[in-house]
Scaffold this active site. Structure first.
Site, PDB file in Angstrom:
ATOM      1  N   TYR A  66      33.671 100.452  38.375  1.00  0.00           N
ATOM      2  CA  TYR A  66      34.200 100.287  39.747  1.00  0.00           C
ATOM      3  C   TYR A  66      35.717  99.469  39.390  1.00  0.00           C
ATOM      4  CZ  TYR A  66      29.857 101.377  42.057  1.00  0.00           C
ATOM      5  OH  TYR A  66      28.614 102.015  42.644  1.00  0.00           O
ATOM      6  N   PHE A 242      30.841 106.793  60.186  1.00  0.00           N
ATOM      7  CA  PHE A 242      30.314 107.242  61.320  1.00  0.00           C
ATOM      8  C   PHE A 242      30.220 106.474  62.427  1.00  0.00           C
ATOM      9  CE2 PHE A 242      26.281 105.732  61.868  1.00  0.00           C
ATOM     10  CZ  PHE A 242      25.968 105.166  60.440  1.00  0.00           C
TER      11      PHE A 242
HETATM   12  N1  LIG Z   1      24.826 104.468  42.811  1.00  0.00           N
HETATM   13  C1  LIG Z   1      25.937 105.187  43.508  1.00  0.00           C
HETATM   14  O1  LIG Z   1      26.349 106.493  42.831  1.00  0.00           O
HETATM   15  C2  LIG Z   1      26.884 104.735  44.162  1.00  0.00           C
HETATM   16  C3  LIG Z   1      27.761 105.450  45.149  1.00  0.00           C
HETATM   17  C4  LIG Z   1      28.586 104.900  45.845  1.00  0.00           C
HETATM   18  C5  LIG Z   1      28.484 103.669  46.330  1.00  0.00           C
HETATM   19  N2  LIG Z   1      27.741 102.679  45.514  1.00  0.00           N
HETATM   20  C6  LIG Z   1      27.261 101.412  45.760  1.00  0.00           C
HETATM   21  O2  LIG Z   1      27.062 101.062  47.366  1.00  0.00           O
HETATM   22  C7  LIG Z   1      28.238 100.273  48.010  1.00  0.00           C
HETATM   23  C8  LIG Z   1      28.537 100.738  49.355  1.00  0.00           C
HETATM   24  O3  LIG Z   1      29.251 102.237  49.148  1.00  0.00           O
HETATM   25  P1  LIG Z   1      30.084 102.206  50.270  1.00  0.00           P
HETATM   26  O4  LIG Z   1      31.303 101.125  50.134  1.00  0.00           O
HETATM   27  O5  LIG Z   1      30.696 103.548  50.220  1.00  0.00           O
HETATM   28  O6  LIG Z   1      29.346 102.120  51.456  1.00  0.00           O
HETATM   29  P2  LIG Z   1      29.613 101.654  53.107  1.00  0.00           P
HETATM   30  O7  LIG Z   1      29.194 100.386  53.313  1.00  0.00           O
HETATM   31  O8  LIG Z   1      29.027 102.851  53.863  1.00  0.00           O
HETATM   32  O9  LIG Z   1      31.309 101.956  53.397  1.00  0.00           O
HETATM   33  C9  LIG Z   1      32.092 100.714  53.325  1.00  0.00           C
HETATM   34  C10 LIG Z   1      33.584 101.076  53.484  1.00  0.00           C
HETATM   35  O10 LIG Z   1      33.630 101.480  54.930  1.00  0.00           O
HETATM   36  C11 LIG Z   1      34.561 100.925  55.828  1.00  0.00           C
HETATM   37  N3  LIG Z   1      34.200 100.626  57.185  1.00  0.00           N
HETATM   38  C12 LIG Z   1      34.910 100.941  58.241  1.00  0.00           C
HETATM   39  N4  LIG Z   1      34.217 100.869  59.340  1.00  0.00           N
HETATM   40  C13 LIG Z   1      33.305 100.231  59.186  1.00  0.00           C
HETATM   41  C14 LIG Z   1      32.078  99.871  59.979  1.00  0.00           C
HETATM   42  N5  LIG Z   1      32.089 100.024  61.252  1.00  0.00           N
HETATM   43  N6  LIG Z   1      30.824  99.564  59.194  1.00  0.00           N
HETATM   44  C15 LIG Z   1      30.948  99.421  58.073  1.00  0.00           C
HETATM   45  N7  LIG Z   1      31.907  99.881  56.975  1.00  0.00           N
HETATM   46  C16 LIG Z   1      33.066 100.180  57.671  1.00  0.00           C
HETATM   47  C17 LIG Z   1      34.485  99.520  55.148  1.00  0.00           C
HETATM   48  O11 LIG Z   1      35.934  98.957  55.408  1.00  0.00           O
HETATM   49  P3  LIG Z   1      36.040  97.562  55.420  1.00  0.00           P
HETATM   50  O12 LIG Z   1      36.101  97.052  54.094  1.00  0.00           O
HETATM   51  O13 LIG Z   1      37.366  97.281  56.238  1.00  0.00           O
HETATM   52  O14 LIG Z   1      34.668  96.767  56.096  1.00  0.00           O
HETATM   53  C18 LIG Z   1      34.422 100.016  53.532  1.00  0.00           C
HETATM   54  O15 LIG Z   1      35.767 100.741  53.228  1.00  0.00           O
HETATM   55  C19 LIG Z   1      29.141 100.316  46.753  1.00  0.00           C
HETATM   56  O16 LIG Z   1      30.021  98.858  46.732  1.00  0.00           O
HETATM   57  C20 LIG Z   1      28.565 100.368  45.304  1.00  0.00           C
HETATM   58  O17 LIG Z   1      28.024  98.989  45.167  1.00  0.00           O
HETATM   59  C21 LIG Z   1      26.723 103.433  44.756  1.00  0.00           C
END
Ligand SMILES: NC(=O)c1ccc[n+]([C@@H]2O[C@H](COP(=O)([O-])OP(=O)(O)OC[C@H]3O[C@@H](n4cnc5c(N)ncnc54)[C@H](OP(=O)(O)O)[C@@H]3O)[C@@H](O)[C@H]2O)c1
Length: 322
Positions: A66, A242
């Site tokens: 990351y 979404f």
């Molecule tokens: N194991 C794997 O292969 C893998 C892959 C990917 C991720 N991960 C882990 O999963 C965690 C979460 O992944 P992710 O960041 O893709 O997940 P997420 O929580 O689905 O997405 C967060 C992103 O969406 C944005 N966002 C915009 N509107 C939103 C709303 N209404 N509600 C929530 N978020 C909104 C957030 O912006 P803001 O920051 O402005 O809120 C942020 O950029 C990562 O930090 C990592 O630790 C693991």
């Protein structure tokens, strides 16, 4: 149980904790994911981490890749990592992806080097949990077992798990391991549900019935492996959020909004609650960089949607329930 009373004027909300099977870890069912924190200054990152701790989150997810290591570094700098704060946290990181070489790498050398780098960047002596990030087809289970054994006996890693693994891949690895794999981190959220789709439309001639993961959800439940749902708010593979996208997901957002109104919380909380309502007792890995969104998400930790509501949301996302 941590009371979030006050944040929610219509009722008491609690953050839920689960015992990770085959460990001594009592973990919040909400995890702060740290993949995006390099978008923040150290001050902002500190506020976000403190907010998470104040809300009762005790589980923090990292990976060596990351921000090319920047996220782990920023995390420990922002909170000025010290033994006191370290003990309040369950810290997990992952290894096995090599962007530098364009491949996955489960060699003993890479796993050990990677953990040494993680510990240095996080300024800690040990990881609570180490995950193998994505299955490496060239994996030699005996070699991984040797690496895990060295990391465990030296006190550098307490527990091991995987991410994005199917049942046979887990069994292949587990066969040589002296330790039970305790976690499988998988993509899951309202707009990404292959883990349950095929079971609902079993044996039907529709796309939804294609079993894409060899029934990993049932496998994890049968073997007491805790599932962590990553990217809970995204659709597709990082195609966007979404929630609030009324153009692409009008019915879904309207349905969620109505339930948010009923429960007196935000739509973000309902999206979290839809995951935590599943009896697999999954943890939700948040990726937000915003304090308010993090607080809103925590409100969904222990909302028990009714069976009918859970299905309504599933169908509003465009899925068939025959
Ligand atoms: N194991 C794997 O292969 C893998 C892959 C990917 C991720 N991960 C882990 O999963 C965690 C979460 O992944 P992710 O960041 O893709 O997940 P997420 O929580 O689905 O997405 C967060 C992103 O969406 C944005 N966002 C915009 N509107 C939103 C709303 N209404 N509600 C929530 N978020 C909104 C957030 O912006 P803001 O920051 O402005 O809120 C942020 O950029 C990562 O930090 C990592 O630790 C693991």
């Amino acid at each position: 149980m941590i009371s979030l009373e006050g944040d929610n004027p219509k009722g008491r909300i609690f953050l839920k904790y689960i015992n990770i099977a085959n460990t001594e870890l009592n973990a919040s069912n909400i995890i702060m994911g740290n993949m995006r924190i390099n978008q923040l200054s150290a001050g902002e990152a500190e506020k976000l981490i403190r907010t998470a701790l104040d809300e009762g989150i005790n589980y923090f997810d990292h990976a060596d890749i990351y921000g090319k290591g920047q996220c782990e570094e920023l995390f420990s700098e922002a909170i000025q990592m010290n033994p006191d704060i370290r003990e309040k946290m369950i810290i997990q990181s992952k290894c096995g992806i090599r962007p530098d070489l364009g491949c996955f790498d489960f060699s003993e050398e890479h796993i050990i080097n990677s953990v040494n780098g993680i510990l240095k960047r996080l300024k800690t002596d040990y990881l609570d949990v180490l995950l193998l990030h994505r299955p490496d087809p060239l994996m030699e289970p005996e070699e991984v077992a040797t690496a895990f054994e060295k990391l465990h006996t030296s006190g550098k890693v307490k527990y091991f798990g995987v991410s994005n693994f199917n049942p046979a891949q887990i069994e292949l690895l587990q066969k040589t391991l002296p330790y039970k794999l305790v976690i499988n981190q998988l993509q899951f959220g309202i707009a990404h549900t292959p883990m349950i789709d095929s079971g609902i439309t079993l044996n039907m001639k529709v796309d939804q019935s294609i079993n894409r993961d060899s029934s990993i959800l049932e496998y994890c439940r049968l073997h007491d492996i805790t599932i962590q749902a990553w990217s809970p708010f995204q659709h597709g593979f990082f195609e966007g959020v979404f929630l609030g996208d009324y153009e692409k997901f009008p019915e879904l957002n309207n349905t969620i909004d109505k339930m948010a109104e009923k429960y007196g919380v935000t739509s973000t909380a309902i999206a979290v609650a839809w995951i935590t309502r599943h009896p697999a007792n999954m943890q939700v890995v948040l990726g937000t960089t915003k304090q308010q969104r993090l607080k809103d998400s925590c409100q969904g930790s222990d909302i028990r949607l009714t069976r009918q509501e859970w299905y309504q949301i599933y169908k509003a996302a465009g899925n068939m329930v025959p």
